[in-house]
Design an enzyme around this catalytic site. Structure first.
Site, PDB file in Angstrom:
ATOM      1  N   LYS A 283      -0.438   5.824   6.628  1.00  0.00           N
ATOM      2  CA  LYS A 283       0.351   4.716   6.037  1.00  0.00           C
ATOM      3  C   LYS A 283      -0.058   3.386   6.349  1.00  0.00           C
ATOM      4  CE  LYS A 283       4.320   7.683   5.919  1.00  0.00           C
ATOM      5  NZ  LYS A 283       5.849   8.000   6.349  1.00  0.00           N
TER       6      LYS A 283
ATOM      7  N   ARG B 132       3.485  15.214  10.589  1.00  0.00           N
ATOM      8  CA  ARG B 132       3.409  15.423   9.304  1.00  0.00           C
ATOM      9  C   ARG B 132       2.172  14.916   8.664  1.00  0.00           C
ATOM     10  NH1 ARG B 132       4.995  12.776   4.351  1.00  0.00           N
ATOM     11  NH2 ARG B 132       5.787  14.145   2.707  1.00  0.00           N
TER      12      ARG B 132
END
Length: 284
Positions: free
Chosen positions: A223, A257
């Site tokens: 991210k 995740r």
């Protein structure tokens, strides 16, 4: 540590025992435009092959996404999203020994996915975009992941107090729909409605999130927080992702995740031993 609602789940013949191991969730985007891997797995054969690979590398959950939710994404219709994900889910259920989650905030899509064989709903809007999704989880007796999200980055004077209230509102929606606490999982929403500084703050409050008593899923893989701190493009964020995974497990998170399953599963296994979730035994 407060763990009011954390107990093992048996789903699709697979035990998710959060106290004995950190569960690895592999990301399977069946979209043409996801920020990291768009277009790679948007046909059934490629999706199944990738899911099998992730399971072999250590994933117990495969998270199927049919709409990109990267910053500035364009919403697609329920019908288009269902058409993308249902054939993939049906094939995964038939061929891949894993728990299947559906990454959607849309009630109709969630229902179609669960009816096609998926086992968990993963909602990036924490049941706030379409509260009916919580009723789907309750009626079909499946867990729902409630991610922290909001319309803006104005958290007032106390970031964590505001973020916690946001999550409590999502929990209240789930409760109101009839979802039991044992079927609620929380996600801090790294990368959503937060500046880089706020993402870091949320990471630093993971222990507070864990003490709310629910299983916590951490989704930091590749991210922008990592890219901004390290000044690296998306394809070079594996080490930064690993740092966030290890930190999150040390703070008490229960599920990670990730895109890079093999590398993160190894980091997870090592960290689990160090924090005492797994026991290492010398070979005879």
């Amino acid at each position: 540590m407060l763990e009011k609602y954390i107990s093992p789940l048996m789903i699709n013949g697979i035990t998710l025992d959060y106290k004995k191991e950190t569960i690895v969730m592999g990301i399977l985007n069946v979209t043409p435009d996801s920020f990291s891997d768009g277009g790679k797995y948007n046909n059934v054969e490629a999706a199944v092959a990738q899911a099998k690979k992730m399971v072999a590398e250590g994933a117990k959950i495969i998270d199927v996404g049919g709409e990109s939710t990267r910053p500035g994404y364009t919403r697609i219709s329920d019908e288009d999203e269902i058409a993308r994900i249902v054939p993939v889910i049906q094939a995964l259920v038939a061929e891949v020994p894993a728990v299947i989650s559906i990454d959607t905030y849309k009630a109709n899509v969630a229902r179609a996915a669960i009816e096609a064989g998926a086992h968990i709903i993963n909602d990036i809007w924490g049941a706030k975009a379409e509260p009916e999704i919580a009723k789907v989880a309750a009626e079909l007796h499946v867990p729902i992941i409630l991610m922290h999200n909001r319309e803006n980055t104005d958290y007032g004077l106390d970031f964590w107090t505001t973020a916690r209230t946001d999550l409590e509102n999502s929990i209240a929606i789930a409760h109101g729909a009839g979802v039991p606490d044992s079927h609620i999982i929380l996600d801090p929403g790294i990368g959503f409605a937060k500046t880089t500084e706020q993402n870091i703050k949320m990471m630093q409050h993971l222990n507070d999130l864990v003490t709310m008593g629910y299983p916590v899923l951490l989704a930091t893989s590749r991210k922008s927080m990592i890219g901004n701190v390290l000044k690296l493009p998306v394809e070079e964020r594996i080490e930064g992702t690993s740092a966030t995974v290890v930190y999150g497990i040390e703070k008490g998170c229960h599920i990670i995740r990730v895109h890079d399953v093999q590398e993160m599963a190894r980091a997870t296994q090592m960290t689990d031993v160090l924090v005492g979730k797994r026991t290492y035994k010398e070979e005879a």
